[in-house]
Design a protein around this motif. Sequence first.
Motif, PDB file in Angstrom:
ATOM      1  N   LYS A  64      -2.443   1.327  -6.825  1.00  0.00           N
ATOM      2  CA  LYS A  64      -2.578   0.129  -7.669  1.00  0.00           C
ATOM      3  C   LYS A  64      -2.955   0.505  -9.096  1.00  0.00           C
ATOM      4  O   LYS A  64      -2.364   0.003 -10.049  1.00  0.00           O
ATOM      5  CB  LYS A  64      -3.646  -0.802  -7.079  1.00  0.00           C
ATOM      6  N   GLN A  65      -3.937   1.381  -9.234  1.00  0.00           N
ATOM      7  CA  GLN A  65      -4.395   1.780 -10.567  1.00  0.00           C
ATOM      8  C   GLN A  65      -3.305   2.507 -11.339  1.00  0.00           C
ATOM      9  O   GLN A  65      -3.280   2.467 -12.571  1.00  0.00           O
ATOM     10  CB  GLN A  65      -5.650   2.646 -10.457  1.00  0.00           C
ATOM     11  N   GLY A  66      -2.402   3.160 -10.612  1.00  0.00           N
ATOM     12  CA  GLY A  66      -1.303   3.878 -11.259  1.00  0.00           C
ATOM     13  C   GLY A  66      -0.102   3.001 -11.557  1.00  0.00           C
ATOM     14  O   GLY A  66       0.911   3.488 -12.045  1.00  0.00           O
ATOM     15  N   GLY A  67      -0.217   1.703 -11.243  1.00  0.00           N
ATOM     16  CA  GLY A  67       0.878   0.779 -11.528  1.00  0.00           C
ATOM     17  C   GLY A  67       2.090   0.947 -10.623  1.00  0.00           C
ATOM     18  O   GLY A  67       3.204   0.599 -11.005  1.00  0.00           O
ATOM     19  N   CYS A  68       1.870   1.471  -9.423  1.00  0.00           N
ATOM     20  CA  CYS A  68       2.988   1.690  -8.484  1.00  0.00           C
ATOM     21  C   CYS A  68       3.218   0.422  -7.681  1.00  0.00           C
ATOM     22  O   CYS A  68       2.426   0.072  -6.821  1.00  0.00           O
ATOM     23  CB  CYS A  68       2.655   2.858  -7.554  1.00  0.00           C
ATOM     24  N   GLU A  69       4.320  -0.263  -7.972  1.00  0.00           N
ATOM     25  CA  GLU A  69       4.605  -1.529  -7.296  1.00  0.00           C
ATOM     26  C   GLU A  69       5.378  -1.345  -6.000  1.00  0.00           C
ATOM     27  O   GLU A  69       5.092  -1.988  -5.007  1.00  0.00           O
ATOM     28  CB  GLU A  69       5.372  -2.455  -8.232  1.00  0.00           C
ATOM     29  N   ASN A  70       6.382  -0.511  -6.009  1.00  0.00           N
ATOM     30  CA  ASN A  70       7.192  -0.234  -4.823  1.00  0.00           C
ATOM     31  C   ASN A  70       7.401   1.265  -4.734  1.00  0.00           C
ATOM     32  O   ASN A  70       7.787   1.898  -5.714  1.00  0.00           O
ATOM     33  CB  ASN A  70       8.558  -0.924  -4.898  1.00  0.00           C
ATOM     34  N   VAL A  71       7.154   1.798  -3.551  1.00  0.00           N
ATOM     35  CA  VAL A  71       7.320   3.234  -3.343  1.00  0.00           C
ATOM     36  C   VAL A  71       8.138   3.420  -2.077  1.00  0.00           C
ATOM     37  O   VAL A  71       7.820   2.836  -1.037  1.00  0.00           O
ATOM     38  CB  VAL A  71       5.948   3.939  -3.192  1.00  0.00           C
ATOM     39  N   THR A  72       9.162   4.236  -2.161  1.00  0.00           N
ATOM     40  CA  THR A  72       9.992   4.525  -0.984  1.00  0.00           C
ATOM     41  C   THR A  72       9.645   5.919  -0.488  1.00  0.00           C
ATOM     42  O   THR A  72       9.602   6.873  -1.277  1.00  0.00           O
ATOM     43  CB  THR A  72      11.486   4.469  -1.354  1.00  0.00           C
ATOM     44  N   ILE A  73       9.410   6.013   0.809  1.00  0.00           N
ATOM     45  CA  ILE A  73       9.113   7.313   1.415  1.00  0.00           C
ATOM     46  C   ILE A  73       9.853   7.437   2.740  1.00  0.00           C
ATOM     47  O   ILE A  73      10.244   6.444   3.351  1.00  0.00           O
ATOM     48  CB  ILE A  73       7.609   7.521   1.674  1.00  0.00           C
ATOM     49  N   THR A  74      10.001   8.664   3.162  1.00  0.00           N
ATOM     50  CA  THR A  74      10.459   8.968   4.509  1.00  0.00           C
ATOM     51  C   THR A  74       9.357   9.819   5.122  1.00  0.00           C
ATOM     52  O   THR A  74       8.900  10.785   4.502  1.00  0.00           O
ATOM     53  CB  THR A  74      11.777   9.772   4.487  1.00  0.00           C
ATOM     54  N   ALA A  75       8.914   9.449   6.301  1.00  0.00           N
ATOM     55  CA  ALA A  75       7.828  10.195   6.932  1.00  0.00           C
ATOM     56  C   ALA A  75       7.868   9.985   8.438  1.00  0.00           C
ATOM     57  O   ALA A  75       8.458   9.025   8.924  1.00  0.00           O
ATOM     58  CB  ALA A  75       6.480   9.731   6.374  1.00  0.00           C
TER      59      ALA A  75
END
Length: 196
Positions: A64-75
């Motif tokens: 949130k503090q880094g301004g990351c609204e949507n993050v796509t990952i594969t895990a």
Amino acid sequence: MELRDSVTKENLLRAFAGESQARNRYTFAAGLCRQNKLPVLEEIFLYTAGQEKEHAEVFYNHLKQGGCENVTITANYPIDLPDQPVKLLELARGHELEEHGDIYPAFAGKAEEEGFAEVARHFRQIAEIEKVHAQRFERFAKLMRENKLFVSDVETGWICLNCGHVVTGKQAPAKCPVCSHEQGYFIRLELSPYER
């Protein structure tokens, strides 16, 4: 480098998702322990689940503090299939050790490399907490394997998790003499998280 342009952003989401899933797996395990009349193990899983929620919040707040609204990952995330409390304890131990020894140190190294010292610090600190979780799960799995969850080789204190009654002996009572709750509510006094 901005967090939203980093690999650390993806690692934070992986960690958030992993902690969130661990919390749910431990909550599910707690329910199974209750069904098996092992409220003491239910409490161990719920106690740890609460800590996993806090870890997830630390990682989420960095996003949130880094301004990351949507993050796509594969895990990949584990599905703990056994319905035996001792097996769930053993699996939980393994998951915690993997976070402690492999996953979070690697994430911390990447965060440091990308210039996110505070994120790296949190990965390292939480890795150490995961080691404590692994030790906790192993301690109780060992007691289960040795049939010593409610039996001791020496006189020890036992506390009822329901009412707080403490008795001394080599075995937890079959039923609490105060509140009449079953033996599954007793834990060694020295293992109670609030009596140290």
